[in-house]
Design a protein around this motif. Structure first.
Motif, short mmCIF file in Angstrom:
data_model
loop_
_atom_site.label_atom_id
_atom_site.label_comp_id
_atom_site.label_asym_id
_atom_site.label_seq_id
_atom_site.Cartn_x
_atom_site.Cartn_y
_atom_site.Cartn_z
N ILE A 172 105.37 26.33 -1.84
CA ILE A 172 105.84 26.63 -0.41
C ILE A 172 106.95 27.89 -0.26
N ALA A 173 106.71 28.51 0.42
CA ALA A 173 107.68 29.77 0.37
C ALA A 173 108.51 29.55 1.75
N VAL A 174 109.59 29.98 1.99
CA VAL A 174 110.38 29.59 3.12
C VAL A 174 110.90 31.05 3.29
N LEU A 175 110.90 31.54 4.66
CA LEU A 175 111.20 32.81 5.15
C LEU A 175 112.09 32.32 6.56
N THR A 176 113.47 32.85 6.35
CA THR A 176 114.31 32.59 7.37
C THR A 176 114.42 34.16 8.36
N VAL A 177 114.30 33.91 9.49
CA VAL A 177 113.88 35.10 10.41
C VAL A 177 115.44 35.12 11.21
N SER A 178 116.30 36.14 10.87
CA SER A 178 117.70 36.12 11.60
C SER A 178 118.30 37.62 11.30
N ASP A 179 118.96 38.01 12.29
CA ASP A 179 119.66 39.33 12.24
C ASP A 179 121.13 39.17 11.68
N SER A 180 121.48 37.86 11.49
CA SER A 180 122.85 37.64 11.05
C SER A 180 123.15 36.71 9.84
N ARG A 181 122.04 35.84 9.38
CA ARG A 181 122.15 35.15 8.23
C ARG A 181 121.97 35.70 6.86
N THR A 182 122.38 35.51 5.98
CA THR A 182 122.31 35.43 4.41
C THR A 182 122.17 34.16 3.78
N LEU A 183 121.70 34.48 2.54
CA LEU A 183 121.21 33.20 1.80
C LEU A 183 122.50 32.32 1.56
N SER A 214 108.47 29.18 8.01
CA SER A 214 109.55 30.14 8.64
C SER A 214 110.42 29.47 9.55
N THR A 215 111.53 29.91 9.63
CA THR A 215 112.64 29.30 10.46
C THR A 215 113.22 30.36 11.35
N GLY A 216 113.36 30.15 12.63
CA GLY A 216 114.11 31.09 13.28
C GLY A 216 113.11 31.90 14.04
N GLY A 217 113.56 32.46 15.30
CA GLY A 217 112.95 33.67 16.21
C GLY A 217 111.69 32.71 16.96
N ALA A 273 107.28 26.40 18.59
CA ALA A 273 106.75 26.58 17.16
C ALA A 273 105.42 26.53 17.05
N THR A 274 104.93 27.05 15.86
CA THR A 274 103.42 27.03 16.10
C THR A 274 102.75 27.10 14.44
N GLY A 275 101.76 26.79 14.26
CA GLY A 275 101.15 26.78 13.16
C GLY A 275 99.77 27.36 13.07
N GLY A 276 99.42 27.60 11.78
CA GLY A 276 98.00 28.31 11.40
C GLY A 276 97.77 28.70 10.03
N VAL A 277 96.52 29.07 10.01
CA VAL A 277 96.03 29.31 8.68
C VAL A 277 95.41 30.85 8.52
N LEU A 336 100.58 28.48 7.31
CA LEU A 336 101.87 28.94 8.04
C LEU A 336 102.39 28.22 9.21
N PHE A 337 103.65 27.83 9.31
CA PHE A 337 104.33 27.28 10.17
C PHE A 337 105.54 28.07 10.62
N ALA A 338 105.72 28.31 11.82
CA ALA A 338 107.01 28.79 12.41
C ALA A 338 107.71 27.79 13.04
N LEU A 339 108.77 27.59 12.62
CA LEU A 339 109.87 26.60 13.02
C LEU A 339 111.14 27.20 13.78
N PRO A 340 111.69 26.48 14.82
CA PRO A 340 112.70 26.86 15.28
C PRO A 340 113.98 27.21 14.22
N GLY A 341 115.02 27.81 14.43
CA GLY A 341 116.02 28.09 13.68
C GLY A 341 117.23 26.95 13.45
#
Length: 180
Positions: A15-26, A77-80, A125-129, A135-140
């Motif tokens: 599993i890969a995790v992508l954070t979508v944010s203009d302000s977050r860092t690891l 993914s989380t955020g956006g 929130a959404t999911g797809g293939v 792929l799943f887009a989750l809230p932040g």
């Protein structure tokens, strides 16, 4: 209702995790950390992790890169996923989906309603293939990430879960691309 068949062997998913944010860092990515902790605690493998800004093209590009990577089975993914002008993660996901998993959004909304009431309507929130990758887009919010993992994904990404799960159909996700 979850049913785990303990007679079946657990199959770890990459599993890969992508954070979508203009302000977050690891260093301060609490939602990404929440997902990483939960997926590794469940026995899955963290295949990749990244942060990108709220830019539709950049998000879609990262998704496509990971879809092309045969060492990644699932992208979270989380955020956006909200309603503001900068929230473009859902659109980026839909840019790459071959098929949308509409019921993911429905089930996520039902779970959210129990926790936050009618405010659940503000999540997209959404999911797809795509390319044999889920792929799943989750809230932040960390709470939303916990809810999505604990009440949907931990079961659907567990081969032992019945009556069916996402893992058991991995081999068939791209069967339409095979020569007949």
């Amino acid at each position: 209702m979850s049913r785990i068949d303990d007679s079946k062997e657990f199959i770890p998913v990459r599993i890969a995790v992508l954070t979508v944010s203009d302000s977050r860092t690891l260093a301060d990515d609490r939602s990404g950390d929440t997902l990483v902790q939960r997926l590794t605690d469940a026995g899955h493998t963290l295949a990749a992790r990244a942060i990108t800004t709220d830019d539709r093209a950049l998000i879609a590009s990262q998704l496509r890169d990971w879809i092309a990577d045969k060492e990644i089975d699932v992208i979270l993914s989380t955020g956006g996923t909200g309603l503001t002008g900068r929230d473009v993660t859902v659109e980026a996901h839909r840019d790459v989906y071959e098929k949308e998993i509409e019921a993911f959004a429905t089930v996520f909304t039902l779970i959210s309603m129990k926790k936050i009431g009618t405010s659940a309507v503000q999540s997209r929130a959404t999911g797809g293939v795509a390319g044999g990758t889920y792929l799943f887009a989750l809230p932040g919010s960390t709470g939303a990430c916990k809810d999505a993992w604990d009440e949907i994904l931990c079961f659907q990404l567990d081969y032992r879960h019945g009556p069916c799960n996402f893992v058991e159909i991995f081999p068939r996700l791209d069967e339409h691309k095979r020569r007949k």
